[in-house]
Design a protein around this motif. Structure first.
Motif, PDB file in Angstrom:
ATOM      1  N   THR A   5       0.882  -1.166   0.000  1.00 25.38           N
ATOM      2  CA  THR A   5       0.000   0.000   0.000  1.00 25.38           C
ATOM      3  C   THR A   5       0.918   1.214   0.000  1.00 25.38           C
ATOM      4  O   THR A   5       1.906   1.247   0.740  1.00 25.38           O
ATOM      5  CB  THR A   5      -0.916   0.000   1.232  1.00 25.38           C
ATOM      6  OG1 THR A   5      -1.730  -1.179   1.199  1.00 25.38           O
ATOM      7  CG2 THR A   5      -1.812   1.224   1.249  1.00 25.38           C
ATOM      8  N   TYR A   6       0.617   2.182  -0.846  1.00 28.32           N
ATOM      9  CA  TYR A   6       1.557   3.276  -1.041  1.00 28.32           C
ATOM     10  C   TYR A   6       0.819   4.576  -1.325  1.00 28.32           C
ATOM     11  O   TYR A   6      -0.373   4.593  -1.676  1.00 28.32           O
ATOM     12  CB  TYR A   6       2.505   2.956  -2.205  1.00 28.32           C
ATOM     13  CG  TYR A   6       1.802   2.727  -3.526  1.00 28.32           C
ATOM     14  CD1 TYR A   6       1.607   3.770  -4.437  1.00 28.32           C
ATOM     15  CD2 TYR A   6       1.323   1.465  -3.869  1.00 28.32           C
ATOM     16  CE1 TYR A   6       0.960   3.562  -5.644  1.00 28.32           C
ATOM     17  CE2 TYR A   6       0.669   1.256  -5.067  1.00 28.32           C
ATOM     18  CZ  TYR A   6       0.486   2.291  -5.951  1.00 28.32           C
ATOM     19  OH  TYR A   6      -0.170   2.084  -7.138  1.00 28.32           O
ATOM     20  N   GLU A   7       1.567   5.661  -1.153  1.00 27.80           N
ATOM     21  CA  GLU A   7       1.059   6.995  -1.488  1.00 27.80           C
ATOM     22  C   GLU A   7       1.872   7.523  -2.660  1.00 27.80           C
ATOM     23  O   GLU A   7       3.106   7.537  -2.619  1.00 27.80           O
ATOM     24  CB  GLU A   7       1.192   7.918  -0.287  1.00 27.80           C
ATOM     25  CG  GLU A   7       0.636   9.315  -0.512  1.00 27.80           C
ATOM     26  CD  GLU A   7       0.859  10.194   0.703  1.00 27.80           C
ATOM     27  OE1 GLU A   7       1.904  10.894   0.727  1.00 27.80           O
ATOM     28  OE2 GLU A   7       0.035  10.164   1.622  1.00 27.80           O
ATOM     29  N   TYR A   8       1.165   7.962  -3.700  1.00 24.79           N
ATOM     30  CA  TYR A   8       1.830   8.483  -4.890  1.00 24.79           C
ATOM     31  C   TYR A   8       1.036   9.666  -5.400  1.00 24.79           C
ATOM     32  O   TYR A   8      -0.153   9.548  -5.705  1.00 24.79           O
ATOM     33  CB  TYR A   8       1.934   7.403  -5.962  1.00 24.79           C
ATOM     34  CG  TYR A   8       2.623   7.838  -7.232  1.00 24.79           C
ATOM     35  CD1 TYR A   8       3.971   8.220  -7.215  1.00 24.79           C
ATOM     36  CD2 TYR A   8       1.950   7.870  -8.451  1.00 24.79           C
ATOM     37  CE1 TYR A   8       4.618   8.615  -8.376  1.00 24.79           C
ATOM     38  CE2 TYR A   8       2.590   8.261  -9.623  1.00 24.79           C
ATOM     39  CZ  TYR A   8       3.933   8.640  -9.570  1.00 24.79           C
ATOM     40  OH  TYR A   8       4.573   9.038 -10.725  1.00 24.79           O
ATOM     41  N   ARG A   9       1.718  10.824  -5.444  1.00 22.76           N
ATOM     42  CA  ARG A   9       1.087  12.068  -5.892  1.00 22.76           C
ATOM     43  C   ARG A   9      -0.197  12.355  -5.127  1.00 22.76           C
ATOM     44  O   ARG A   9      -1.219  12.741  -5.695  1.00 22.76           O
ATOM     45  CB  ARG A   9       0.827  12.023  -7.388  1.00 22.76           C
ATOM     46  CG  ARG A   9       2.118  11.954  -8.222  1.00 22.76           C
ATOM     47  CD  ARG A   9       1.836  11.902  -9.708  1.00 22.76           C
ATOM     48  NE  ARG A   9       3.093  11.944 -10.469  1.00 22.76           N
ATOM     49  CZ  ARG A   9       3.162  11.808 -11.797  1.00 22.76           C
ATOM     50  NH1 ARG A   9       2.042  11.632 -12.502  1.00 22.76           N
ATOM     51  NH2 ARG A   9       4.331  11.849 -12.403  1.00 22.76           N
ATOM     52  N   GLY A  10      -0.122  12.147  -3.811  1.00 19.20           N
ATOM     53  CA  GLY A  10      -1.232  12.484  -2.934  1.00 19.20           C
ATOM     54  C   GLY A  10      -2.355  11.473  -2.905  1.00 19.20           C
ATOM     55  O   GLY A  10      -3.361  11.680  -2.222  1.00 19.20           O
ATOM     56  N   GLU A  11      -2.196  10.351  -3.600  1.00 21.81           N
ATOM     57  CA  GLU A  11      -3.254   9.347  -3.664  1.00 21.81           C
ATOM     58  C   GLU A  11      -2.767   8.045  -3.032  1.00 21.81           C
ATOM     59  O   GLU A  11      -1.636   7.621  -3.244  1.00 21.81           O
ATOM     60  CB  GLU A  11      -3.646   9.094  -5.124  1.00 21.81           C
ATOM     61  CG  GLU A  11      -4.782   8.104  -5.284  1.00 21.81           C
ATOM     62  CD  GLU A  11      -5.141   7.876  -6.741  1.00 21.81           C
ATOM     63  OE1 GLU A  11      -6.141   7.181  -7.007  1.00 21.81           O
ATOM     64  OE2 GLU A  11      -4.400   8.366  -7.626  1.00 21.81           O
ATOM     65  N   GLU A  12      -3.636   7.422  -2.259  1.00 17.39           N
ATOM     66  CA  GLU A  12      -3.316   6.140  -1.645  1.00 17.39           C
ATOM     67  C   GLU A  12      -3.844   5.006  -2.522  1.00 17.39           C
ATOM     68  O   GLU A  12      -5.019   4.973  -2.878  1.00 17.39           O
ATOM     69  CB  GLU A  12      -3.926   6.039  -0.247  1.00 17.39           C
ATOM     70  CG  GLU A  12      -3.581   4.752   0.486  1.00 17.39           C
ATOM     71  CD  GLU A  12      -4.092   4.721   1.912  1.00 17.39           C
ATOM     72  OE1 GLU A  12      -4.493   3.625   2.386  1.00 17.39           O
ATOM     73  OE2 GLU A  12      -4.087   5.798   2.568  1.00 17.39           O
ATOM     74  N   ARG A  13      -2.953   4.079  -2.868  1.00 16.46           N
ATOM     75  CA  ARG A  13      -3.316   2.944  -3.712  1.00 16.46           C
ATOM     76  C   ARG A  13      -2.664   1.671  -3.171  1.00 16.46           C
ATOM     77  O   ARG A  13      -1.810   1.716  -2.281  1.00 16.46           O
ATOM     78  CB  ARG A  13      -2.838   3.173  -5.159  1.00 16.46           C
ATOM     79  CG  ARG A  13      -3.526   4.290  -5.893  1.00 16.46           C
ATOM     80  CD  ARG A  13      -4.945   3.924  -6.302  1.00 16.46           C
ATOM     81  NE  ARG A  13      -4.968   2.811  -7.253  1.00 16.46           N
ATOM     82  CZ  ARG A  13      -4.914   2.957  -8.581  1.00 16.46           C
ATOM     83  NH1 ARG A  13      -4.798   4.185  -9.113  1.00 16.46           N
ATOM     84  NH2 ARG A  13      -4.976   1.902  -9.385  1.00 16.46           N
TER      85      ARG A  13
END
Length: 318
Positions: A5-13
């Motif tokens: 689970t990660y955060e990329y460009r302000g989005e959690e995916r």
């Protein structure tokens, strides 16, 4: 497979990681969703079909999932030996430890990612790390046997059960278990590694032989193997499920391995060497096949309102 689970460009995916590349899962799908529906493998195979250029280095890794609960066991005799001497002045492992794989509940809402900064908790001046492995429950169950329990483990992750030793010691005197000495931080990560990825490392007695190491500011200070745990994860899970339910996503900590915490050194040496953690220190935990988490200590809150108890009369009302 390895799920992140990660955060990329302000989005959690969430996604599947292969060779350092993250293959995103469909938007809105979480790792816990997949665990609950028992479709980790199928969802991972599907995600890997789509090419991706997103790498682990480009994202902020979050805890792989949000566990409903975290039970932390005390499975390593060497750790209990060192810590008991450090915190309680005991020269031997308490006899009660051998009777059952005891655990306490820690805070699932205080989870940090693999490379997050960890602040010193309020009122703490003796901060410590603890090197552990966590098993993630993949299927609900109750009153399980150890044989049944193996089918209820979805996978494993690296677990740092941070400890405020100076807060922990007086809490023990009340006999209620840990409170703020353990309530402030747990590192979970970097990935949820499915159980099949480590099955070939299981020894004849059912233990997973995975090397565990900890470095402090780049210096190796502790090494052990998960196979030195005194109970298998299946035995610990069966004990946890006695007279109650375990649920998908629940995390079971192995307990700290031998030489996996500063308090062990303090107990064996009779002095606080190495010293307690302080802002600027970096703690890195490595577990074979499961990955690495590395957290830097940063300053925390310094001014906290904490009143002493108001003494009341002991005379009962008429």
């Amino acid at each position: 497979m390895r799920f992140a689970t990660y955060e990329y460009r302000g989005e959690e995916r969430a996604g599947v990681v292969r060779d350092g590349v993250i293959h995103p899962l469909p938007e809105g799908v979480t790792v816990l969703d997949l665990v609950e529906r028992e479709v980790l493998h199928a969802a991972g195979v599907e995600a890997l079909q789509d090419p991706s250029e997103l790498t682990v280095e480009q994202v902020r890794l979050l805890p792989p999932l949000k566990p409903p609960s975290i039970r932390d066991f005390v499975g390593f005799e060497a750790h209990i030996e060192g810590v008991s001497k450090s915190l309680d002045g005991l020269e031997r492992v308490p006899e009660e430890w051998y009777r059952a794989p005891n655990f306490y509940f820690t805070n699932p809402h205080a989870a940090y990612g693999a490379h997050d900064d960890v602040p010193v908790p309020a009122g703490c001046s003796v901060l410590d790390f603890e090197l552990e492995v966590g098993a993630v429950v993949g299927r609900a169950g109750r009153d399980l046997t150890p044989g049944q329990a193996r089918e209820h483990i979805a996978g494993y992750l690296v677990f740092n059960d941070w400890s405020a030793r100076d807060l922990q010691k007086p809490e023990k005197n009340l006999g209620l278990g840990f409170s703020k000495g353990k309530d402030f931080a747990n590192t979970l990560g970097p990935f949820l590694v499915t159980a099949d990825e480590v099955e070939d490392r299981r020894d004849a007695d059912g233990f997973l032989d995975l090397e565990m190491t900890v470095t402090l500011n780049g210096e190796l200070i502790g090494r052990d193997t998960l196979a030195n745990c005194s109970w298998t994860f299946e035995e610990m899970l069966a004990y946890a499920a006695r007279d109650t339910w375990v649920r998908p996503g629940d995390v079971l900590g192995s307990g700290t391995c031998g030489w996996g915490a500063l308090a062990e050194f303090w107990g064996r040496l009779g002095e606080r060497t190495p010293p307690p953690l302080a802002p600027g220190d970096e703690v890195t935990l490595d577990v074979e096949r499961l990955g690495r988490v590395s957290n830097r200590i940063v300053p925390g809150r310094t001014e906290v309102y904490l009143p002493r108890a108001r003494k009341r009369g002991r005379t009962p009302r008429p």
